[in-house]
Design an enzyme around this catalytic site. Structure first.
Site, PDB file in Angstrom:
ATOM      1  N   SER A 127       0.857  -1.190   0.000  1.00  0.00           N
ATOM      2  CA  SER A 127       0.000   0.000   0.000  1.00  0.00           C
ATOM      3  C   SER A 127       0.889   1.235   0.000  1.00  0.00           C
ATOM      4  O   SER A 127       1.933   1.263   0.662  1.00  0.00           O
ATOM      5  CB  SER A 127      -0.890   0.025   1.246  1.00  0.00           C
ATOM      6  N   TYR A 173      -2.312  -1.233  10.084  1.00  0.00           N
ATOM      7  CA  TYR A 173      -2.317  -1.546   8.653  1.00  0.00           C
ATOM      8  C   TYR A 173      -1.038  -1.060   7.980  1.00  0.00           C
ATOM      9  O   TYR A 173      -0.371  -1.807   7.253  1.00  0.00           O
ATOM     10  CB  TYR A 173      -3.541  -0.902   8.010  1.00  0.00           C
TER      11      TYR A 173
END
Length: 253
Positions: free
Chosen positions: A145, A158
């Site tokens: 990401s 995350y």
């Protein structure tokens, strides 16, 4: 998009195949000639992915599994090869992303994110590599990401696990190259998926994204899948240890 059986390229396993990006990856790899194992939590989304693969004539196998369970990961790899043939590609895509301020994240929540986003990637890659190494062939892609590059409020668990996927990609590429296995990463930008539900104002978030991207539109799931397709294919035979940002020119590093 129907598969040409004569062009079969072995099997590919995609985790998190019920989500938008995982589904797009599974469909693209099926179109590329892979038999596709679709792994995810049992439910309508996973069944919808399977139906789309069936409609496209792709040989596939559904693998309902909880990635928190190491035994389930190993069983899925074994079942993929049993049902679909030698594993040639693994795409570690599944992830969870609870939105919690850092000061409020419990240890249990953090460890749960690590189990799904980090430990499962490690175990799936290890299991896949053990099966690929004797054949001196295979490709692993870890989905990261762009939040890793800039941080992101309320997503410390995350972001840290997605950073770990970049480190894992580099370490495995260094070690597994001698076994004929390539390992790369793809870091999506802000694709319009279900993940955006964590943002309170979708229109404001859409403006925020486009303002920061060089390309002034939202990305399509198929555009991410195309990069994964490249990385597991013959055209990337000399590419390993890389993480490619697919983000419309948001992050440039």
């Amino acid at each position: 998009m129907a598969q040409n059986p004569s062009a079969s390229r072995g099997s590919a396993l995609v985790t998190g195949a019920g989500g938008a990006l995982g589904r797009a990856i599974a469909l693209r790899l099926g179109a590329d000639g892979f038999a596709v194992g679709v792994l995810g939590r049992e439910g309508d989304l996973l069944r919808e992915t399977a139906q789309l693969l069936a409609d496209a004539g792709v040989h596939h196998h559904v693998l309902p599994a909880d990635l928190r369970d190491p035994a389930a990961i190993d069983a899925a790899l074994t079942e993929t090869e049993s049902e679909l043939g030698p594993l040639e590609a693994l795409v570690n895509n599944a992830a969870i992303y609870p939105a919690t301020p850092f000061l409020d994240i419990s240890q249990d929540e953090y460890e749960d994110v690590v189990r799904v986003n980090q430990t499962a990637y490690f175990l799936a890659a290890q299991g896949a590599a053990k099966r690929m190494a004797p054949r001196k062939s295979g490709a692993i892609v870890n989905i990261g990401s762009i939040t890793f590059h800039g941080g992101w409020a309320n997503l410390a668990s995350y972001v840290s696990t997605k950073g770990a996927s970049v480190g894992l990609t580099r370490a495995l590429a260094r070690e597994l190259g001698a076994h004929g296995i390539r390992v790369n990463g793809v870091s999506p930008g802000a694709f319009p998926t279900k993940a955006e539900e964590i943002h309170e104002n979708p229109e404001e978030y859409n403006r925020f994204v486009i303002d920061r991207q060089s390309i002034k539109r939202r990305g399509a799931d198929a555009e991410l899948a195309a990069v994964v397709s490249f990385l597991v294919g013959a055209d990337a035979a000399f590419v390993t240890g890389q993480t490619i940002n697919v983000d419309g020119g948001w992050v440039m590093e």
